[in-house]
Design a protein around this motif. Structure first.
Motif, PDB file in Angstrom:
ATOM      1  N   PRO A 384       0.828  -1.220   0.000  1.00 11.29           N
ATOM      2  CA  PRO A 384       0.000   0.000   0.000  1.00 11.29           C
ATOM      3  C   PRO A 384       0.854   1.259   0.000  1.00 11.29           C
ATOM      4  O   PRO A 384       2.038   1.246   0.384  1.00 11.29           O
ATOM      5  CB  PRO A 384      -0.787  -0.120   1.312  1.00 11.29           C
ATOM      6  CG  PRO A 384      -0.706  -1.564   1.694  1.00 11.29           C
ATOM      7  CD  PRO A 384       0.624  -2.040   1.199  1.00 11.29           C
ATOM      8  N   ASP A 388      -1.414   5.712   3.043  1.00 11.17           N
ATOM      9  CA  ASP A 388      -2.773   5.246   2.788  1.00 11.17           C
ATOM     10  C   ASP A 388      -3.345   4.432   3.943  1.00 11.17           C
ATOM     11  O   ASP A 388      -2.606   3.738   4.655  1.00 11.17           O
ATOM     12  CB  ASP A 388      -2.802   4.349   1.543  1.00 11.17           C
ATOM     13  CG  ASP A 388      -2.588   5.109   0.256  1.00 11.17           C
ATOM     14  OD1 ASP A 388      -2.509   6.351   0.303  1.00 11.17           O
ATOM     15  OD2 ASP A 388      -2.492   4.454  -0.798  1.00 11.17           O
ATOM     16  N   PRO A 390      -5.566   1.391   3.639  1.00  9.60           N
ATOM     17  CA  PRO A 390      -6.071   0.532   2.562  1.00  9.60           C
ATOM     18  C   PRO A 390      -7.541   0.134   2.693  1.00  9.60           C
ATOM     19  O   PRO A 390      -8.120  -0.358   1.722  1.00  9.60           O
ATOM     20  CB  PRO A 390      -5.154  -0.692   2.647  1.00  9.60           C
ATOM     21  CG  PRO A 390      -3.875  -0.148   3.217  1.00  9.60           C
ATOM     22  CD  PRO A 390      -4.325   0.858   4.232  1.00  9.60           C
ATOM     23  N   TYR A 393      -9.566   1.422  -0.156  1.00 10.26           N
ATOM     24  CA  TYR A 393      -9.378   0.973  -1.538  1.00 10.26           C
ATOM     25  C   TYR A 393     -10.641   0.383  -2.154  1.00 10.26           C
ATOM     26  O   TYR A 393     -10.995   0.737  -3.294  1.00 10.26           O
ATOM     27  CB  TYR A 393      -8.231  -0.029  -1.633  1.00 10.26           C
ATOM     28  CG  TYR A 393      -6.842   0.507  -1.376  1.00 10.26           C
ATOM     29  CD1 TYR A 393      -6.591   1.866  -1.240  1.00 10.26           C
ATOM     30  CD2 TYR A 393      -5.760  -0.358  -1.259  1.00 10.26           C
ATOM     31  CE1 TYR A 393      -5.310   2.349  -1.006  1.00 10.26           C
ATOM     32  CE2 TYR A 393      -4.466   0.115  -1.024  1.00 10.26           C
ATOM     33  CZ  TYR A 393      -4.244   1.472  -0.890  1.00 10.26           C
ATOM     34  OH  TYR A 393      -2.975   1.949  -0.664  1.00 10.26           O
ATOM     35  N   GLY A 443      -3.924   0.672  -4.259  1.00  8.31           N
ATOM     36  CA  GLY A 443      -4.022   2.130  -4.296  1.00  8.31           C
ATOM     37  C   GLY A 443      -3.592   2.672  -5.633  1.00  8.31           C
ATOM     38  O   GLY A 443      -3.581   3.862  -5.850  1.00  8.31           O
TER      39      GLY A 443
END
Length: 443
Positions: A384, A388, A390, A393, A443
């Motif tokens: 990732p 971020d 995740p 996502y 991502g």
């Protein structure tokens, strides 16, 4: 053993962190002596056995699904004890092999090729994952973890993953490879399930098993931090308990790790919320019933629900704030779940285990299966972004072919329909759906 049926999702969640004097006494009296292995605590109380008349399959809660001490979190797994699973039905239809109920000599649940096919991962599983590490966080020690994992991977033709070749590592919550927690036969079943599901989805990944010294949130959370400290970018957690006002502090102490995909099972007690699935920083993973079909995909899924007290968890958190990427309008706080994968024991997964049980093949279900499956999908998709979270996502891929939208089934009765009932688009029990390839997990 559950002796009363909770009347609400909150009561049902609260029960999971409590233990009666009878349960404690039963746990103490039930110590299991294993030849050559010393004394293995037989975790918790008498397990709950479930019969699914429609599927003609029986299963029991894994011992760690009942708390041993007040405040303990519990695992989210169930072990099939008899009947004919979905995998056995499909195999019988193909080659005429008559299933043997409760037979431990051969797999009776879905294996890696089934899961990879169902979720569009076959090509990625063969080529992706090298250099990535999936951490599995559980309580207590499984002395046979590496050997059982080797048996599973060898049977299915997966690459070897051992401590000798650097692929597998087992540590305590402090990172020690020698000073490990006490062994526990119930949590060992959970550990085998988690290790095998991570292997099934990401065969080329390294695996780090981090064992907490108890099933408290403090120790399990410390194990999560240790997993991240040791470099894991994917951390699977197959446990939970009732929500509390302390959860927001646990969020910041244990689960706020940008750049790390942390998956958590949504729970097995049907409609109702659990923590840490309710953490705003994790991917909460619900559970489905997965079966082969004549559709173009070749598989069909619906919400997993066995009864009013057994099935995938879901709901609106009482404490955790809503993450910015979650935009459903009916819940002002964190909504569970985000995505989902197979969890119904009747359509369960194959696991090899030998500690505290007859060594052999078992079929497991519960959202303890779906959480490491999704961790493996994240790992196949790649590291990732460093800043971020995740969990967002799948929301960027919402409504696309990157996710199988699960539109049928419910895990209970609720005032706000999508909290407990599947439908087109987002719903609580299955989130945005199940993986169809990797696009929803990168991502």
């Amino acid at each position: 053993m559950r002796t009363t049926t909770p009347d609400s999702p909150t009561a049902r969640g609260r029960w999971r962190r409590l233990t009666s004097a009878a349960a404690t006494a039963a746990a103490t009296a039930a110590a299991l002596v294993l030849t050559g292995l010393g004394t293995a605590p037989a975790a918790s109380a008498t397990p709950r056995t479930t019969t699914n008349p429609a599927a003609k399959v029986t299963w029991t809660t894994t011992p760690c699904a009942t708390p041993t001490h007040k405040g303990d979190l519990t695992c989210d797994s169930l072990r099939v004890t008899g009947g004919v699973t979905a995998f056995e039905k499909q195999r019988s239809a193909r080659n005429g092999v008559t299933p043997k109920a409760g037979d431990t000599s051969a797999p009776s649940g879905y294996g890696p090729s089934d899961l990879q096919a169902a979720y569009g991962l076959t090509s990625a599983a063969a080529s992706n994952g090298s250099g990535e590490t999936i951490a599995i966080v559980d309580a207590y020690d499984d002395p046979n973890a590496e050997a059982d994992l080797a048996t599973y991977r060898s049977h299915y033709g997966l690459p070897a993953c051992t401590s000798a070749d650097g692929c597998f590592k087992k540590v305590s919550q402090t990172g020690s490879t020698t000073s490990l927690p006490s062994a526990d036969s119930g949590w060992s079943q959970e550990i085998s399930l988690d290790l095998d599901m991570a292997s099934a989805t990401c065969p080329n990944c390294h695996i780090l098993l981090v064992e907490a010294k108890s099933a408290s949130m403090t120790n399990l959370g410390t194990a999560v931090n240790e997993a991240v400290k040791l470099g894991a970018k994917f951390v699977s957690n197959s446990y939970g308990g009732s929500e509390s006002s302390s959860d927001t502090s646990y969020d910041s102490a244990y689960f706020n790790h940008p750049g790390v995909a942390i998956t958590v099972s949504a729970g097995d007690s049907a409609y109702g919320t659990e923590y840490p699935a309710a953490s705003r920083y994790v991917t909460a993973v619900g559970g489905t019933r997965l079966a082969g079909s004549s559709t173009g995909r070749g598989w069909t899924e619906s919400v997993w629900r066995t009864s009013s007290t057994e099935g995938t968890g879901s709901g609106c958190s009482s404490y955790d704030a809503k993450p910015s990427w979650q935009t459903d309008s009916g819940c002002g706080k964190r909504m569970i779940a985000d995505v989902s994968a197979v969890a119904d024991p009747a359509t369960g997964v194959s696991v090899y285990d030998s500690y505290g049980v007859t060594a052999g093949w078992y079929t497991f279900g519960g959202t303890s299966a779906s959480a490491p499956i999704i961790a493996g999908v994240y790992a196949l998709a790649g590291t990732p972004g460093s800043t971020d979270y995740p969990a967002r996502y799948p929301y960027t891929a919402a409504g696309t072919s990157a996710l199988n939208d699960v539109t049928s089934g419910a895990n209970g009765t609720c005032a706000t329909t999508y909290f407990c009932t599947a439908g087109t688009g987002y719903d609580g029990p299955t989130g945005w759906g199940t993986p169809q390839g990797l696009a929803a997990f990168t991502g």
